[in-house]
Design an enzyme around this catalytic site. Structure first.
Site: not given
Length: 427
Positions: A22-23, A118, A123-124, A126, A310, A332, A402
């Site tokens: 998926k990733n 999620c 989890r910005p 920037d 994950d 993380i 998902r």
């Protein structure tokens, strides 16, 4: 909403095929925006997330040919009709934000909603935006949208990430393929999915060196062409099923497995007392339990090649039935222990202190109704349910859909007592 009903205590035996990652697939799909020629992806996982992104790409004008259930997806972005990615679609999935860089690089402008996904911390984005600014883009963030423009095209730049970010590394690499001059990404993420994306881009005509290392160098080219690319196998899915077998007991062979990407997971499982036999050439990993209690193992999540965040929730479920006390440190994401209270409902002994979870193994978990809070947390509850006595019902499993293709089908095929219950089944 759908739920999963699991009767635990059944040992698992047989083979589980591992789907495409998926990733990786999500970023490979976004890469189609960089070229006017067709991009064909094989080994594509049929997931809610990949289908969401397919819908967004179609909204932008990409022609998508991907029959339901097929593992081959053909994408043609020759004639985009829009460079605006709306909130209604981007909010469903964080990875949708990755359409920004390719459109900016190819067309010189794009407007994309800030992402959703999620609820596992801020989890910005920037770092993504700072990378584009370094490449000469003008950015404006207003009313929940990022408006980006580089009228004269992006320019190569030296980009030093203040901390390792998989998403920012991938996004910057996508955009830099069409930038003028050389772009160097320092402190880049080293995940296998980044190397997979680089392989695909190189087959499209990009000039990329160092993917998979902490320094990636991209020489911009004027245009990219179409390609055929096979999505790498999903190391998170493989690690999840390995832990499911370790928790439930049994002997299962994972096929089409990304063996080279699973060193940290295999090491942790072996330390816990699980037999792991990996064959890189065959793409198989055999997981076998010994009949003896598992041993508690400490893990710290870290960027690749460390233990992946994950798989932290899944490993916590496994350690819930190990002998002794394990300490799991999440380095993380700052809000990724939401599964701990749900595991406790099954009888797990878990104490959360900041970024640490102290897990004291119990002899047996007991089935109970539990609720999924995010993608990886939801599958940790499935693992716990497989190991527990009695029935476990996992609700809100839209999270599972998902990221896991045909999960209950794959587990049922190796002997798990698991079935999906739909709303109409309850009435």
């Amino acid at each position: 909403m759908d739920s999963l009903k699991i009767i635990g205590g059944q040992p698992l035996s047989g083979e589980i095929p591992i789907s495409g990652a998926k990733n990786s697939a999500l970023k490979l799909m976004a890469a189609c925006l960089l070229t006017a020629e067709p991009v064909t992806l094989t080994n594509m996982p049929n997931l809610a997330d990949t289908r969401f992104l397919s819908q967004l790409l179609q909204t932008l004008g990409v022609e998508v040919y991907w029959p339901k259930g097929d593992s081959e997806c053909r994408l043609n972005a020759e004639n985009l009709t829009s460079t605006i990615a709306p909130y209604e679609q981007v909010r469903k999935m964080r990875a949708s934000f990755n359409v920004l860089g390719p459109m900016l690089a190819r067309y010189g402008h794009a407007t994309v909603s800030l992402p959703g996904g999620c609820a596992i911390g801020a989890r910005p984005v920037d770092l993504h935006l700072q990378a584009f600014e370094a490449m000469g883009a003008d950015l404006l963030v207003e009313q929940g949208y990022v408006k980006a423009a580089a009228i004269h095209g992006l320019k190569g730049a030296q980009i030093v990430f203040p901390f390792v970010s998989v998403g920012a590394t991938e996004h910057a690499m996508l955009a830099a393929t069409l930038a003028k001059g050389e772009t160097v990404l320092e402190n880049a993420a080293r995940e296998p999915e980044i190397a997979d994306l680089a392989d695909c881009l190189i087959s499209m005509g990009a000039k990329i060196e160092g993917a998979g290392s902490s320094t990636i160098t991209i020489q911009g080219v004027d245009e990219l062409h179409g390609t055929h690319h096979k999505v790498m196998s999903d190391r998170i899915e493989a690690g999840t099923y390995a832990m499911a077998v370790a928790a439930a007991g049994g002997h299962v062979t994972l096929t089409n497995a990304p063996v080279g990407a699973l060193s940290a997971i295999n090491h942790a499982l072996r330390n816990a007392g699980v037999k792991v036999e990996a064959d890189k050439d065959a793409g198989t990993i055999e997981i076998e339990t010994t009949g003896q209690p598992l041993t508690a193992v400490n893990v710290d999540t870290a960027p690749h090649p460390g233990f992946p965040t994950d798989l932290q929730a899944q490993f916590m479920a496994l350690m819930s039935v190990a002998r002794g006390t394990s300490i799991i440190r999440e380095n993380i994401f700052e809000n990724r222990f939401m599964h701990a209270p749900e595991l406790s409902r099954l009888g797990a002994n878990i104490a959360v202190r900041g970024s640490e979870a102290i897990v004291t193994g119990v002899e047996k978990l007991k089935g109970a109704p539990v609720m999924a809070t995010d993608l990886r947390a939801s599958v940790s509850l499935v693992i716990a349910g497989l190991a527990a006595q009695g029935e476990t019902t996992v609700s809100r499993i839209y999270h599972l859909d998902r990221g896991f293709e045909r999960l209950e089908e794959k587990l049922s095929a190796v002997g798990a007592n698991i079935r999906r219950t739909r709303d109409e089944d309850e009435g």
